[in-house]
Motif scaffolding. Sequence first.
Motif, short mmCIF file in Angstrom:
data_model
loop_
_atom_site.label_atom_id
_atom_site.label_comp_id
_atom_site.label_asym_id
_atom_site.label_seq_id
_atom_site.Cartn_x
_atom_site.Cartn_y
_atom_site.Cartn_z
N UNK A 10 6.01 -36.44 -26.00
CA UNK A 10 6.75 -35.81 -25.11
C UNK A 10 6.97 -34.16 -25.55
N UNK A 11 6.51 -33.09 -24.60
CA UNK A 11 6.99 -31.84 -25.07
C UNK A 11 7.36 -31.26 -24.02
N UNK A 12 8.31 -30.20 -24.16
CA UNK A 12 9.09 -29.15 -22.95
C UNK A 12 8.57 -27.82 -23.70
N UNK A 13 8.28 -26.94 -22.72
CA UNK A 13 7.69 -25.68 -22.98
C UNK A 13 8.58 -24.78 -21.68
N UNK A 14 9.17 -23.79 -22.45
CA UNK A 14 9.79 -22.69 -21.51
C UNK A 14 8.74 -21.65 -21.17
N UNK A 15 8.99 -21.33 -19.65
CA UNK A 15 8.00 -20.28 -19.34
C UNK A 15 9.00 -19.29 -19.09
N UNK A 16 8.77 -18.28 -19.90
CA UNK A 16 9.67 -17.03 -19.81
C UNK A 16 9.54 -16.11 -18.50
N UNK A 17 8.61 -15.98 -17.97
CA UNK A 17 8.46 -14.94 -16.91
C UNK A 17 8.41 -15.70 -15.62
N UNK A 18 8.59 -16.98 -15.46
CA UNK A 18 8.54 -17.52 -14.19
C UNK A 18 9.98 -18.53 -14.20
N UNK A 19 10.99 -18.30 -14.91
CA UNK A 19 12.08 -19.18 -15.17
C UNK A 19 12.02 -20.46 -14.97
N UNK A 20 11.04 -21.11 -15.82
CA UNK A 20 10.91 -22.76 -15.56
C UNK A 20 10.59 -23.17 -16.95
N UNK A 21 10.78 -24.72 -16.60
CA UNK A 21 10.31 -25.35 -18.11
C UNK A 21 9.37 -26.51 -17.46
N UNK A 22 8.35 -26.50 -18.32
CA UNK A 22 7.27 -27.62 -18.18
C UNK A 22 7.49 -28.70 -18.78
N UNK A 23 7.38 -29.87 -18.36
CA UNK A 23 7.23 -31.04 -19.33
C UNK A 23 5.90 -31.54 -19.42
N UNK A 24 5.67 -31.82 -20.29
CA UNK A 24 4.00 -32.21 -20.85
C UNK A 24 4.03 -33.75 -21.59
N UNK A 25 3.01 -34.46 -21.24
CA UNK A 25 2.65 -35.37 -22.21
C UNK A 25 1.83 -35.03 -23.24
N UNK A 26 1.75 -35.49 -24.63
CA UNK A 26 1.23 -35.02 -25.54
C UNK A 26 0.41 -36.00 -26.06
N UNK A 27 -0.96 -35.91 -26.37
CA UNK A 27 -2.03 -36.84 -26.81
C UNK A 27 -2.34 -36.34 -28.02
N UNK A 28 -1.71 -36.88 -29.10
CA UNK A 28 -1.74 -36.37 -30.45
C UNK A 28 -3.38 -36.58 -31.17
N UNK A 29 -3.92 -37.73 -30.75
CA UNK A 29 -5.16 -37.87 -31.06
C UNK A 29 -6.10 -36.95 -30.43
N UNK A 30 -6.02 -36.51 -29.35
CA UNK A 30 -6.76 -35.31 -28.65
C UNK A 30 -6.27 -33.96 -28.80
N UNK A 31 -4.91 -33.94 -29.40
CA UNK A 31 -4.32 -32.59 -29.43
C UNK A 31 -4.32 -32.10 -27.94
N UNK A 32 -3.92 -32.78 -27.06
CA UNK A 32 -3.94 -32.22 -25.47
C UNK A 32 -2.76 -32.35 -25.10
#
Length: 72
Positions: A10-32
Amino acid sequence: HIAFHENNRWCYGVNEKDYSVTFYEFDAKQGKLTPRQILPTLPDTYTGDGWASGIVLSPDGKHVVVSNRKHD
């Protein structure tokens, strides 16, 4: 800024310009990263300007903390 959970799935990214946080699933094998959820960092009633900034995970990995410039 981004913060990876210690499980490396899991990864969480802050989106500075639109005041939000995105939750991502991370596939380490594919780097996706696959976005799964986007949440605002400001209340619906806030009408001023500002930007999301830093992001950290609590040591136990149960909480995501994001700061906003100007709003708080």
